[in-house]
Design a protein around this motif. Structure first.
Motif, PDB file in Angstrom:
ATOM      1  N   SER A 299      18.205  69.197 100.128  1.00 48.68           N
ATOM      2  CA  SER A 299      18.412  70.429 100.904  1.00 48.68           C
ATOM      3  C   SER A 299      19.438  70.214 102.013  1.00 48.68           C
ATOM      4  CB  SER A 299      17.083  70.900 101.501  1.00 48.68           C
ATOM      5  OG  SER A 299      16.119  71.114 100.496  1.00 48.68           O
ATOM      6  N   PHE A 300      19.357  69.069 102.682  1.00 47.01           N
ATOM      7  CA  PHE A 300      20.269  68.777 103.778  1.00 47.01           C
ATOM      8  C   PHE A 300      21.709  68.651 103.284  1.00 47.01           C
ATOM      9  CE2 PHE A 300      22.071  65.554 106.828  1.00 47.01           C
ATOM     10  CZ  PHE A 300      22.180  66.417 107.906  1.00 47.01           C
TER      11      PHE A 300
ATOM     12  N   TYR B 125      23.070  72.035 102.292  1.00 42.21           N
ATOM     13  CA  TYR B 125      23.413  72.829 103.487  1.00 42.21           C
ATOM     14  C   TYR B 125      24.785  72.411 104.016  1.00 42.21           C
ATOM     15  CZ  TYR B 125      23.024  74.919 108.146  1.00 42.21           C
ATOM     16  OH  TYR B 125      23.244  75.649 109.289  1.00 42.21           O
TER      17      TYR B 125
ATOM     18  N   LEU C 214      27.570  73.716 101.815  1.00 44.96           N
ATOM     19  CA  LEU C 214      27.883  75.129 102.038  1.00 44.96           C
ATOM     20  C   LEU C 214      28.579  75.336 103.388  1.00 44.96           C
ATOM     21  CD1 LEU C 214      24.628  76.888 100.751  1.00 44.96           C
ATOM     22  CD2 LEU C 214      26.807  76.647  99.571  1.00 44.96           C
ATOM     23  N   ALA C 215      28.188  74.560 104.377  1.00 44.39           N
ATOM     24  CA  ALA C 215      28.790  74.712 105.702  1.00 44.39           C
ATOM     25  C   ALA C 215      30.224  74.211 105.716  1.00 44.39           C
ATOM     26  CB  ALA C 215      27.958  73.964 106.739  1.00 44.39           C
TER      27      ALA C 215
ATOM     28  N   GLU D 194      26.191  71.690 112.903  1.00 46.49           N
ATOM     29  CA  GLU D 194      25.814  71.828 111.494  1.00 46.49           C
ATOM     30  C   GLU D 194      24.795  70.754 111.098  1.00 46.49           C
ATOM     31  OE1 GLU D 194      26.544  74.350 109.999  1.00 46.49           O
ATOM     32  OE2 GLU D 194      28.422  75.126 110.815  1.00 46.49           O
TER      33      GLU D 194
ATOM     34  N   THR E 164      21.337  71.981 112.664  1.00 49.04           N
ATOM     35  CA  THR E 164      20.771  73.136 111.956  1.00 49.04           C
ATOM     36  C   THR E 164      20.460  72.788 110.508  1.00 49.04           C
ATOM     37  OG1 THR E 164      23.035  73.908 111.492  1.00 49.04           O
ATOM     38  CG2 THR E 164      21.929  74.812 113.434  1.00 49.04           C
ATOM     39  N   GLY E 165      21.282  71.922 109.904  1.00 46.41           N
ATOM     40  CA  GLY E 165      21.008  71.498 108.528  1.00 46.41           C
ATOM     41  C   GLY E 165      19.720  70.713 108.430  1.00 46.41           C
TER      42      GLY E 165
ATOM     43  N   SER F 240      16.791  73.177 108.824  1.00 43.20           N
ATOM     44  CA  SER F 240      16.620  73.967 107.607  1.00 43.20           C
ATOM     45  C   SER F 240      16.032  73.123 106.477  1.00 43.20           C
ATOM     46  CB  SER F 240      17.959  74.555 107.168  1.00 43.20           C
ATOM     47  OG  SER F 240      18.495  75.403 108.157  1.00 43.20           O
ATOM     48  N   ALA F 241      16.527  71.892 106.337  1.00 44.17           N
ATOM     49  CA  ALA F 241      16.026  71.014 105.277  1.00 44.17           C
ATOM     50  C   ALA F 241      14.568  70.652 105.494  1.00 44.17           C
ATOM     51  CB  ALA F 241      16.879  69.755 105.211  1.00 44.17           C
TER      52      ALA F 241
END
Length: 348
Positions: free
Chosen positions: A181-182, A185, A188-189, A196, A199-200, A203-204
């Protein structure tokens, strides 16, 4: 328990929570038959392997299979106790040189082994699942009956038929899902600035906490996962190179005044197994200009080819070998191409 009525038994095995009880059931009834008839029952525990190897190279599945068969023999010997001579015990690994995907494939292998060893009754563990989580037992039992064997299912407690959506996870699964997931992210960033990264990571973490018991249904083997990821990093540039070459070839055909196309739908059996490798190969073929995967049934591919050269590239087996390298490693990557396998069948 309903007694078994035969003294020569075939018992297919795979890893399951009910296997130990199944072994005990079969051994006990073999002892009962030995006492009743004075004969020496024969019990054959067989593991049907779903891989097809081009050589004698052992893979993880074969090592796992042999370990399971050794464990089954230990259990059976424990159940026999002082009556070790009363029952003949055998173990075998079958189907390792064949493609096994459908219930019919497994039934053919089991029935052939039964005929060769004069076995008349197949006793199935209710948790028998050689394809992992894919339901196979009911249709397999029907196929084995059609092949002429009597079929019985051991009265062991069944596993849950509809498993819970959320399963218990472990730290390795959590870290695996967090890492994927990290990295996704950050991809995509398109940046690795501190904002980043923070926040990554947040989110992960949320994704991993919420989904680690849903998205990951099997344990992660870190060493194997790292090796496969490394091979994927080699496969992606190779696939892009093949796509670039095919683009140039198709561009030449399109721009040529005579438009030298030679469309044809061809079929072949790929030497890959399980859903992910088959899907990877099918998509790779489609991504390569000049070829389009029309249909896939187990490992049987139907492909539309636009030119003769695209057919030659397809049957050379280069993509197939690359996919095998990704999922199975270097030792089993080099195999006869689809064309060579077809010629071998025709010569045979």
């Amino acid at each position: 328990m309903v007694p078994l009525t035969d003294t020569r038994l075939l018992v297919p095995v795979s890893e399951s929570n009910t296997l130990r009880n199944t072994v005990g059931y079969v051994v006990q009834h073999a002892l009962d038959r030995a006492e009743e008839t004075g004969e020496t029952p024969s019990v054959h525990f067989v593991y049907p392997a779903s891989e097809r190897l081009p050589s004698e190279t052992e893979t993880t599945e074969f090592e796992t299979a042999q370990s399971l068969l050794d464990r089954v023999m230990v259990w059976a010997s424990e159940d026999l106790g002082d009556n070790a001579d009363a029952v003949e015990l055998e173990t075998a690994l079958v189907g390792g040189r064949e493609y096994l995907f459908s219930p019919g494939d497994y039934a053919d292998v089991l029935a052939r082994y039964a005929r060769n060893n004069d076995l008349h009754l197949a006793v199935f563990d209710p948790g028998f699942a050689p394809l992992g989580t894919t339901p196979l037992l009911p249709p397999l039992e029907n196929e084995v009956r059609r092949a002429g064997l009597e079929v019985r299912e051991a009265p062991a407690t069944r596993e849950r038929q509809n498993p819970l959506l959320v399963r218990s996870g472990n730290v390795t699964q959590f870290l695996g899902l967090f890492s994927v997931s990290f990295l996704f992210y950050l991809f995509l960033a398109g940046s690795v600035v501190p904002f980043e990264l923070v926040t990554g990571a947040i989110s992960a973490t949320v994704v991993a906490v919420a989904l680690w018991g849903v998205s990951l249904t099997t344990p992660i083997r870190p060493t194997q996962a790292v090796k496969r990821l490394a091979r994927v990093t080699l496969y992606i540039p190779y696939l892009l190179w093949e796509i670039a070459k095919a683009n140039l070839a198709i561009a030449y055909v399109v721009l040529h005044p005579s438009l030298p196309i030679d469309p044809e739908v061809v079929e072949f059996d790929a030497a890959v197994w399980s859903a992910l490798p088959v899907t990877t190969l099918a998509n790779s073929i489609t991504l390569t200009p000049g070829t389009l995967t029309v249909d896939v049934t187990r490992s049987h591919f139907t492909v539309h080819t636009l030119t003769r050269s695209s057919r030659e590239d397809l049957f050379s087996g280069s993509l197939e070998r690359a996919v095998r390298f990704v999922f199975y490693g270097r030792d089993v990557a080099r195999i006869p191409s689809p064309l060579e396998r077809r010629e071998e069948r025709e010569d045979a």
